[in-house]
Design an enzyme around this catalytic site. Structure first.
Site, PDB file in Angstrom:
ATOM      1  N   GLY A  13       0.802  -1.214   0.000  1.00 41.80           N
ATOM      2  CA  GLY A  13       0.000   0.000   0.000  1.00 41.80           C
ATOM      3  C   GLY A  13       0.834   1.263   0.000  1.00 41.80           C
ATOM      4  O   GLY A  13       1.833   1.373  -0.718  1.00 41.80           O
ATOM      5  N   CYS A  14       0.433   2.219   0.822  1.00 43.67           N
ATOM      6  CA  CYS A  14       1.093   3.524   0.852  1.00 43.67           C
ATOM      7  C   CYS A  14       2.556   3.453   1.287  1.00 43.67           C
ATOM      8  O   CYS A  14       3.326   4.369   1.007  1.00 43.67           O
ATOM      9  CB  CYS A  14       0.324   4.463   1.780  1.00 43.67           C
ATOM     10  N   ALA A  15       2.947   2.396   1.969  1.00 44.97           N
ATOM     11  CA  ALA A  15       4.338   2.241   2.393  1.00 44.97           C
ATOM     12  C   ALA A  15       5.213   1.659   1.298  1.00 44.97           C
ATOM     13  O   ALA A  15       6.438   1.616   1.431  1.00 44.97           O
ATOM     14  CB  ALA A  15       4.412   1.349   3.631  1.00 44.97           C
TER      15      ALA A  15
END
Length: 362
Positions: free
Chosen positions: A143-145
C-alpha cells in the site's frame, strides 16, 4: 551506501478537479447516504484540489466487472510504466547522457492496486531492451508504504552489489478499484483521497559507473533504513478482496497511530543513528492525507515548511498510494540541497507498518 539519482513520472491523462468530483459523488451517492452534504465535507477538508485518473470521470458512473477493471490496469500499467522508466533514465538535469535499459541490473516493481502474473515488470521487459538477466523483484500489498519499502529494498540490493543500477517502479491506479455500489463511509473517504500515479526511481550502488552531468550537484544517499510491523493491526488499512474486486479498509485511527507508535519508531531509529529530529533538514513524508501530515508536524515538533513538498503533491495529485512518496522525492531532487543535509523519508501502510529511510545529500 546507495544514491537516488533520478525520478521519472507518468501522470495519467484525465485531470479531475475536486469540485467536479464532489458533484459526481453527490449525484451518485445522494440516495445512499441520508447526510450526504455533511459527509461530502471530507472532500473539502482534505486539502486536495485536483487528481489524475486513468479513465474519464463518466467511466465511474457505470458498473464494471473485476475482470474488466483489472484488464484496464494491466494495459495502462505497462503503458505508463514504460513512460516513467524512460523519463527516469533520460533525466537531463543529472545525467550527461541517457542510461541504456540494458545497464539496469534489477527492477523492484511495486503495486497494490492491480493483479498480473507475469507481473508488469516482465511485460515491460518484453517491450524495452532490458537484459534477459535483469533481476525482477515484484512486491505487492504494501500500500502507501510500498514506495519507501521499494527504496529500502533497492538500498539493500546495492549494498550487496555496489556496482548495481536498480529501478524502483511504482504503479498505482487506485481509481480502477472504485466500487460504485459500496455505500460505506470508508469508500466515501477513499473516493475523496486516492488517485492514479506512476513513478520510477533510479538507485545506484557506491561503485556504479554513472554519466553524471555535474559532480558538484548533491544527490541523496540512503544511509540506513527501518521496517516495522505493528502487531495485531491488520484492520487499520488495506483491502477486502471480494468477487467485485477491492474494497477499501481505512481506519480513522491512523493519525493517532502516527502520534504514538510511529513517533516511537522514528525516535528509536534516529537514536540508533545518534541523531535527533532537529538534525533533519528535509522531511520526505508520504502524504497519506491532510490529517496525517498534520500529525507529523504536531508529533515531531517540526515547522510547517518541512512538509511543504508533501502538501504540494497531496494538493495537486491526491494520494497515489506507493507512488506518492516518489513524487515527493522528485520535488526534493528539483530543489537544490546542500551537501551534508540530512533527510528522513517516512511512509506507513497496511500491516500496519512503517518504513523509514535516513538520507544524506552528497
Amino acid at each position: 551506501m546507495a544514491s537516488i539519482v533520478s525520478v521519472g513520472l507518468c501522470t495519467p491523462p484525465y485531470r479531475i478537479s475536486q469540485e467536479k468530483t464532489v458533484e459526481f459523488v453527490r449525484e451518485l451517492f445522494q440516495d445512499s447516504f441520508h447526510e450526504i452534504e455533511r459527509l461530502l465535507k471530507v472532500f473539502e477538508n482534505g486539502q486536495i484540489k485536483e487528481r489524475y485518473f486513468s479513465v474519464p470521470l463518466e467511466w465511474f458512473s457505470k458498473d464494471h466487472s473485476f475482470t474488466e477493471k483489472n484488464e484496464i490496469f494491466i494495459e495502462k500499467a505497462v503503458e505508463f510504466g514504460i513512460s516513467a522508466i524512460t523519463e527516469c533514465l533520460h533525466n537531463p538535469i543529472y545525467l550527461q547522457k541517457p542510461i541504456p535499459f540494458e545497464d539496469i541490473d534489477a527492477i523492484f516493481y511495486i503495486t497494490s492496486s492491480g493483479l498480473a502474473t507475469p507481473s508488469i515488470d516482465a511485460k515491460i521487459m518484453n517491450q524495452l531492451l532490458f537484459r534477459k538477466s535483469c533481476k525482477r523483484i515484484p512486491i505487492w500489498g504494501l500500500g502507501c508504504a510500498g514506495g519507501a519499502s521499494g527504496l529500502s529494498r533497492a538500498f539493500e540490493y546495492c549494498k550487496a552489489f555496489p556496482k548495481a543500477k536498480v529501478l524502483v517502479l511504482s504503479v498505482e491506479l487506485c481509481s480502477l478499484t472504485f466500487q460504485k455500489n459500496d455505500h460505506s463511509k470508508s469508500n466515501l473517504v477513499g473516493t475523496s483521497l486516492f488517485a492514479d500515479g506512476v513513478a520510477c526511481a533510479l538507485i545506484t550502488g557506491s561503485e556504479a559507473d554513472l554519466p553524471l552531468k555535474d559532480s558538484s550537484i548533491a544527490l541523496p544517499r540512503i544511509l540506513a533504513t527501518q521496517s516495522m510491523l505493528m502487531p495485531d493491526s491488520e484492520d487499520v488499512m488495506g483491502w477486502s478482496i471480494r468477487m467485485e474486486g477491492f474494497f477499501v479498509i481505512f481506519s480513522k485511527d491512523i493519525p493517532t497511530i502516527i502520534r504514538t507508535w510511529v513517533k516511537s519508531n522514528v525516535q528509536n531509529f534516529l537514536d540508533e543513528q545518534e541523531l535527533t529530529i532537529q538534525d533533519i533538514e528535509h522531511f520526505v513524508a508520504h502524504p497519506g492525507g491532510k490529517k496525517v501530515l498534520e500529525a507529523y508536524v504536531e508529533t515531531f515538533g517540526i515547522g510547517q515548511e518541512k512538509i511543504n513538498n508533501s502538501l504540494e503533491i497531496l494538493t495537486n495529485y491526491g494520494n497515489m498510494s506507493s507512488a506518492t512518496i516518489l513524487y515527493v522525492l522528485k520535488k526534493f531532487l528539483e530543489n537544490s540541497s546542500k551537501k551534508g543535509d540530512l533527510g528522513l523519508a517516512a511512509a506507513v501502510g497496511p500491516g500496519f507498518s512503517s518504513e523509514l529511510l535516513l538520507l544524506r545529500w552528497e
